[in-house]
Design a protein around this motif. Structure first.
Motif, PDB file in Angstrom:
ATOM      1  N   ILE A  20       2.477  -5.259   0.172  1.00 22.96           N
ATOM      2  CA  ILE A  20       3.219  -5.538   1.410  1.00 22.96           C
ATOM      3  C   ILE A  20       3.201  -4.372   2.406  1.00 22.96           C
ATOM      4  O   ILE A  20       3.314  -4.560   3.609  1.00 22.96           O
ATOM      5  CB  ILE A  20       4.667  -5.990   1.104  1.00 22.96           C
ATOM      6  CG1 ILE A  20       5.382  -6.380   2.383  1.00 22.96           C
ATOM      7  CG2 ILE A  20       5.432  -4.944   0.338  1.00 22.96           C
ATOM      8  CD1 ILE A  20       6.681  -7.074   2.199  1.00 22.96           C
ATOM      9  N   GLY A  21       3.028  -3.150   1.914  1.00 18.65           N
ATOM     10  CA  GLY A  21       2.907  -2.006   2.830  1.00 18.65           C
ATOM     11  C   GLY A  21       4.207  -1.681   3.539  1.00 18.65           C
ATOM     12  O   GLY A  21       5.296  -1.986   3.056  1.00 18.65           O
ATOM     13  N   GLN A  22       4.051  -1.081   4.723  1.00 20.87           N
ATOM     14  CA  GLN A  22       5.217  -0.568   5.443  1.00 20.87           C
ATOM     15  C   GLN A  22       6.205  -1.646   5.885  1.00 20.87           C
ATOM     16  O   GLN A  22       7.354  -1.340   6.200  1.00 20.87           O
ATOM     17  CB  GLN A  22       4.758   0.239   6.667  1.00 20.87           C
ATOM     18  CG  GLN A  22       4.042   1.530   6.324  1.00 20.87           C
ATOM     19  CD  GLN A  22       5.008   2.673   6.009  1.00 20.87           C
ATOM     20  OE1 GLN A  22       6.217   2.543   6.118  1.00 20.87           O
ATOM     21  NE2 GLN A  22       4.458   3.805   5.578  1.00 20.87           N
ATOM     22  N   SER A  23       5.758  -2.916   5.945  1.00 17.94           N
ATOM     23  CA  SER A  23       6.697  -3.947   6.408  1.00 17.94           C
ATOM     24  C   SER A  23       7.733  -4.309   5.343  1.00 17.94           C
ATOM     25  O   SER A  23       8.637  -5.098   5.584  1.00 17.94           O
ATOM     26  CB  SER A  23       5.946  -5.197   6.863  1.00 17.94           C
ATOM     27  OG  SER A  23       5.183  -5.694   5.796  1.00 17.94           O
TER      28      SER A  23
ATOM     29  N   LYS B 177      -1.292  -0.458  -2.721  1.00 11.94           N
ATOM     30  CA  LYS B 177      -0.775   0.913  -2.739  1.00 11.94           C
ATOM     31  C   LYS B 177       0.586   0.978  -3.426  1.00 11.94           C
ATOM     32  O   LYS B 177       0.923   1.976  -4.038  1.00 11.94           O
ATOM     33  CB  LYS B 177      -0.657   1.422  -1.314  1.00 11.94           C
ATOM     34  CG  LYS B 177      -1.993   1.469  -0.594  1.00 11.94           C
ATOM     35  CD  LYS B 177      -1.764   1.834   0.852  1.00 11.94           C
ATOM     36  CE  LYS B 177      -3.050   1.897   1.631  1.00 11.94           C
ATOM     37  NZ  LYS B 177      -2.806   2.177   3.037  1.00 11.94           N
ATOM     38  N   GLY B 178       1.371  -0.066  -3.276  1.00 13.66           N
ATOM     39  CA  GLY B 178       2.645  -0.137  -4.006  1.00 13.66           C
ATOM     40  C   GLY B 178       3.809   0.622  -3.396  1.00 13.66           C
ATOM     41  O   GLY B 178       4.958   0.279  -3.625  1.00 13.66           O
ATOM     42  N   GLY B 179       3.504   1.657  -2.616  1.00 13.37           N
ATOM     43  CA  GLY B 179       4.575   2.518  -2.095  1.00 13.37           C
ATOM     44  C   GLY B 179       5.530   1.798  -1.152  1.00 13.37           C
ATOM     45  O   GLY B 179       6.714   2.128  -1.096  1.00 13.37           O
TER      46      GLY B 179
ATOM     47  N   ILE C 199       7.955  -0.201  -3.164  1.00 12.74           N
ATOM     48  CA  ILE C 199       8.864   0.721  -3.842  1.00 12.74           C
ATOM     49  C   ILE C 199       9.933   1.236  -2.866  1.00 12.74           C
ATOM     50  O   ILE C 199      11.087   1.451  -3.233  1.00 12.74           O
ATOM     51  CB  ILE C 199       8.047   1.856  -4.494  1.00 12.74           C
ATOM     52  CG1 ILE C 199       7.398   1.303  -5.771  1.00 12.74           C
ATOM     53  CG2 ILE C 199       8.894   3.070  -4.807  1.00 12.74           C
ATOM     54  CD1 ILE C 199       6.361   2.178  -6.374  1.00 12.74           C
ATOM     55  N   SER C 200       9.538   1.381  -1.591  1.00  9.40           N
ATOM     56  CA  SER C 200      10.494   1.854  -0.582  1.00  9.40           C
ATOM     57  C   SER C 200      11.629   0.862  -0.345  1.00  9.40           C
ATOM     58  O   SER C 200      12.682   1.234   0.170  1.00  9.40           O
ATOM     59  CB  SER C 200       9.792   2.085   0.755  1.00  9.40           C
ATOM     60  OG  SER C 200       8.683   2.916   0.591  1.00  9.40           O
ATOM     61  N   ALA C 201      11.400  -0.401  -0.719  1.00  8.22           N
ATOM     62  CA  ALA C 201      12.440  -1.421  -0.516  1.00  8.22           C
ATOM     63  C   ALA C 201      13.683  -1.091  -1.335  1.00  8.22           C
ATOM     64  O   ALA C 201      14.791  -1.475  -0.978  1.00  8.22           O
ATOM     65  CB  ALA C 201      11.910  -2.801  -0.890  1.00  8.22           C
ATOM     66  N   VAL C 202      13.497  -0.371  -2.424  1.00  7.99           N
ATOM     67  CA  VAL C 202      14.625   0.038  -3.268  1.00  7.99           C
ATOM     68  C   VAL C 202      15.603   0.875  -2.451  1.00  7.99           C
ATOM     69  O   VAL C 202      16.806   0.615  -2.417  1.00  7.99           O
ATOM     70  CB  VAL C 202      14.124   0.881  -4.470  1.00  7.99           C
ATOM     71  CG1 VAL C 202      15.269   1.519  -5.221  1.00  7.99           C
ATOM     72  CG2 VAL C 202      13.286   0.030  -5.392  1.00  7.99           C
TER      73      VAL C 202
END
Ligand code: GDP
Length: 308
Positions: A237-240, A267-269, A272-275
């Protein structure tokens, strides 16, 4: 950059400390630059990356300036490595305990998610994950079932039927009923009556308009009163991810996240940022197309494994 590349780069940055004889602020800054570049390349949210850099700097500098035991040259490397490790862990640890299904109780789990990339691309893995979850709980002795309340996507019920049959999990859905709220309510009522302990409600992941999707989820939520709502996010999903997860949090108020397709080239990051964006824990990672490809997620082991 796939997750294993991120791990390799972070590791390379951290072990570069072993090649310098004196660890000073310049060394720390160079290391942090490399760590942050690797995280950004993996789509971790920019703000989070800059916070991580700040926190590590403050923590390490305070110890350097204290002149205590930890500030001794021999201990500086460990200090920095631990500070980075701890901040990476806190990136994926919102400090919130996820809901744990109880035995002998009809735990209702509602799965939500949005196919952000258009209807022609494969889905984010929500339906597959619902069956994986049912299999996971069934293996642990729960009587598990799936309700397919996705009436928007043609073939969604067939897919549930096929995968649930393969996994020997009870399922409910309809070829004729078009109201997803009615199906969800009927399915949950039926499985509650039959004393199922885990009832997973798969909702629609696409709609004519995003607002209609959210409205439908709210209505299904009112009808089935989930004990836990899980947001299913595709690792690519990326930055969105941040905006999407915030929008979901406002309407569906999910209590857990599952990131799918962590085995792929994503990339997964971002996911992961959604957390951090929603202060919600990741509970599982989808790691393949098979029904057993679901790994439990824990922050510390995840970061340890990432760093190899
Ligand atoms: P939905 O539209 O969100 O319900 O998505 P589906 O469950 O239909 O999944 C879309 C595609 O992704 C299917 O081909 C699945 O087999 C695949 N898929 C789901 N989860 C994973 C995963 O964790 N890893 C991989 N590699 N593929 C997955």
């Amino acid at each position: 950059m796939v997750l294993s590349d991120l791990g390799r780069k972070l590791n390379a940055a951290l072990s570069s400390l072993n090649r310098v004889s004196i660890v000073d602020e310049k060394v720390l800054d160079t290391l942090l630059k490399e760590v942050c570049a690797a995280l950004l390349e993996s789509d971790v949210n920019v703000k989070l990356v800059s916070q991580l850099r700040q926190k590590v700097r403050i923590k390490v500098k305070a110890v350097f300036e204290s002149g205590g035991e930890k500030a001794k040259e021999a201990n500086k490397k460990n200090l920095i490595q631990k500070a980075v490790f701890d901040e990476l862990v806190s990136l994926v640890d919102p400090g919130v305990e996820p809901y744990k299904p109880k035995k002998g109780y009809p735990n209702v789990i509602m799965a939500v998610g949005l196919q952000a990339c258009g209807t022609l691309l494969p889905g984010n893995g929500k339906t597959t994950t619902c069956t994986k979850l049912a299999v996971h709980y069934q293996k642990r002795g729960y009587k598990a079932s799936i309700v397919c309340a996705d009436t928007f996507r043609a073939g969604a019920f067939d897919q549930t039927r096929q995968s649930a049959t393969k996994a020997k999990v009870a399922y409910f859905g309809s070829y004729t009923e078009t109201d997803p709220v009615a199906i969800a309510a009927q399915g949950v009522a039926k499985f509650k009556k039959e004393k199922f302990e885990v009832i997973i409600v798969d909702t629609s992941g696409r709609h004519k308009q995003e607002s209609e999707l959210f409205e439908e989820m709210i209505q299904i939520g009112h009808a089935v009163k989930p004990d836990m709502t899980v947001l299913i996010l595709d690792a690519s999903i990326g930055q969105s991810a941040e905006a999407q997860s915030r929008a979901f949090k406002e309407s569906a108020d999910f209590g857990a996240i599952i990131v799918t397709k962590m085995d792929g080239h994503a990339k997964g990051g971002g996911a992961i940022s959604a957390v951090a964006a929603t202060k919600t824990p990741i509970i599982f990672l989808g790691t393949g197309e098979h029904l057993t490809d679901l790994d439990r997620f824990s922050p510390q082991p995840f970061i340890s494994k990432l760093l190899g």
